[in-house]
Scaffold this active site. Structure first.
Site, PDB file in Angstrom:
ATOM      1  N   HIS A 145     -10.233 -99.331 -11.411  1.00 42.32           N
ATOM      2  CA  HIS A 145      -9.093-100.235 -11.342  1.00 42.32           C
ATOM      3  C   HIS A 145      -9.476-101.697 -11.579  1.00 42.32           C
ATOM      4  O   HIS A 145      -8.602-102.560 -11.622  1.00 42.32           O
ATOM      5  CB  HIS A 145      -8.430-100.087  -9.956  1.00 42.32           C
TER       6      HIS A 145
ATOM      7  N   TYR B 128      -9.700 -86.484  -0.550  1.00 34.88           N
ATOM      8  CA  TYR B 128     -10.854 -86.016  -1.322  1.00 34.88           C
ATOM      9  C   TYR B 128     -11.376 -84.655  -0.892  1.00 34.88           C
ATOM     10  O   TYR B 128     -12.339 -84.150  -1.483  1.00 34.88           O
ATOM     11  CB  TYR B 128     -11.984 -87.054  -1.234  1.00 34.88           C
TER      12      TYR B 128
ATOM     13  N   ASP C 298     -15.881-101.834 -21.110  1.00 38.11           N
ATOM     14  CA  ASP C 298     -16.540-102.221 -22.361  1.00 38.11           C
ATOM     15  C   ASP C 298     -17.702-101.283 -22.684  1.00 38.11           C
ATOM     16  O   ASP C 298     -17.952-100.975 -23.847  1.00 38.11           O
ATOM     17  CB  ASP C 298     -17.035-103.670 -22.270  1.00 38.11           C
TER      18      ASP C 298
ATOM     19  N   ASN D 203     -16.282 -90.328 -13.217  1.00 35.64           N
ATOM     20  CA  ASN D 203     -15.334 -90.751 -12.185  1.00 35.64           C
ATOM     21  C   ASN D 203     -15.774 -92.138 -11.760  1.00 35.64           C
ATOM     22  O   ASN D 203     -16.694 -92.293 -10.949  1.00 35.64           O
ATOM     23  CB  ASN D 203     -15.360 -89.788 -10.991  1.00 35.64           C
TER      24      ASN D 203
ATOM     25  N   ARG E   1      -3.909 -98.262  -7.363  1.00 33.56           N
ATOM     26  CA  ARG E   1      -4.661 -97.161  -8.002  1.00 33.56           C
ATOM     27  C   ARG E   1      -3.959 -96.607  -9.238  1.00 33.56           C
ATOM     28  O   ARG E   1      -4.467 -95.721  -9.922  1.00 33.56           O
ATOM     29  CB  ARG E   1      -4.885 -96.015  -7.008  1.00 33.56           C
TER      30      ARG E   1
ATOM     31  N   HIS F 183     -10.529 -88.046 -11.857  1.00 34.69           N
ATOM     32  CA  HIS F 183     -10.330 -88.458 -10.462  1.00 34.69           C
ATOM     33  C   HIS F 183     -10.044 -87.223  -9.622  1.00 34.69           C
ATOM     34  O   HIS F 183      -9.242 -86.366 -10.029  1.00 34.69           O
ATOM     35  CB  HIS F 183      -9.170 -89.446 -10.329  1.00 34.69           C
ATOM     36  N   LEU F 184     -10.675 -87.161  -8.479  1.00 33.98           N
ATOM     37  CA  LEU F 184     -10.448 -86.038  -7.572  1.00 33.98           C
ATOM     38  C   LEU F 184      -9.000 -86.031  -7.076  1.00 33.98           C
ATOM     39  O   LEU F 184      -8.350 -84.988  -7.039  1.00 33.98           O
ATOM     40  CB  LEU F 184     -11.397 -86.147  -6.374  1.00 33.98           C
ATOM     41  N   SER F 185      -8.524 -87.199  -6.675  1.00 37.79           N
ATOM     42  CA  SER F 185      -7.169 -87.308  -6.120  1.00 37.79           C
ATOM     43  C   SER F 185      -6.187 -87.673  -7.234  1.00 37.79           C
ATOM     44  O   SER F 185      -6.582 -88.163  -8.304  1.00 37.79           O
ATOM     45  CB  SER F 185      -7.144 -88.379  -5.033  1.00 37.79           C
TER      46      SER F 185
HETATM   47  C1  DQA Z   1     -11.083 -91.770  -7.080  1.00 41.02           C
HETATM   48  C2  DQA Z   1      -9.784 -92.588  -6.942  1.00 41.02           C
HETATM   49  C3  DQA Z   1     -10.085 -94.078  -6.794  1.00 41.02           C
HETATM   50  O1  DQA Z   1      -8.873 -94.812  -6.669  1.00 41.02           O
HETATM   51  C4  DQA Z   1     -10.936 -94.327  -5.569  1.00 41.02           C
HETATM   52  O2  DQA Z   1     -11.275 -95.699  -5.476  1.00 41.02           O
HETATM   53  C5  DQA Z   1     -12.135 -93.452  -5.515  1.00 41.02           C
HETATM   54  C6  DQA Z   1     -12.034 -92.061  -5.925  1.00 41.02           C
HETATM   55  C7  DQA Z   1     -10.813 -90.256  -7.106  1.00 41.02           C
HETATM   56  O3  DQA Z   1     -11.709 -89.509  -7.477  1.00 41.02           O
HETATM   57  O4  DQA Z   1      -9.708 -89.815  -6.728  1.00 41.02           O
HETATM   58  O5  DQA Z   1     -13.192 -93.849  -5.015  1.00 41.02           O
HETATM   59  O6  DQA Z   1     -11.699 -92.109  -8.295  1.00 41.02           O
END
Ligand code: DQA
Length: 141
Positions: free
Chosen positions: A78, A22, A85, A72, A109, A98-100
């Site tokens: 997941h 992150y 919904d 996010n 994930r 998603h950051l990653s």
């Molecule tokens: C996340 C990816 C998710 O799998 C993880 O649980 C996060 C951050 C991301 O921004 O990469 O908390 O959403």
């Protein structure tokens, strides 16, 4: 144009949490970057962070008056049918960020229950994902 950004659980820990995935920016740093780009695009951006499913769902329900939501959902991505919904019946379109790059990480994930009810998903581009999502909303309007 008004955009709502919703950060999900544990994102308040950015900067100290798992920097390999992150980065070292805090949530305040990420939000400052989002706001700086919003100003250049003429966007009014409200940003919230919630560690609870209910908080996120209520933010989505209350998004009347915005033109788009950038979310996010973090770990709820997941697992949360309830957030899925809420996105499905959101008053405005939603983009998932998603950051990653979740597809380079653990198998659990790789599946998003929320992405199928979003306009699209951006993953792996760090804070730029939020800026790119905002650019999309501005150019679609
Ligand atoms: C996340 C990816 C998710 O799998 C993880 O649980 C996060 C951050 C991301 O921004 O990469 O908390 O959403």
């Amino acid at each position: 144009m008004r955009i709502l950004v919703i950060h999900g659980p544990n994102l308040n820990k950015l900067g100290e949490r798992d920097p390999e995935h992150y980065g070292r920016l805090s949530l305040a740093d990420v939000n400052a970057g989002i706001q700086a780009h919003a100003r250049t695009m003429g966007v009014t951006c409200n940003i919230i962070q919630s560690n609870t499913e209910g908080g996120i769902i209520e933010a989505i329900h209350g998004a009347n008056g915005y033109q788009g939501i950038i979310i996010n959902p973090a770990g709820f991505t997941h697992t949360s049918i309830a957030i899925r919904d809420a996105i499905e019946c959101a008053p405005v379109p939603v983009i998932e960020v998603h950051l990653s790059n979740v597809y380079k990480r653990e198998a659990f994930r790789h599946h998003s229950v929320t992405a199928p009810v979003c306009v699209g998903q951006i993953a792996g581009l760090g804070q730029w994902g939020y800026v790119l999502a905002m650019t999309y909303f501005v150019n679609q309007s």
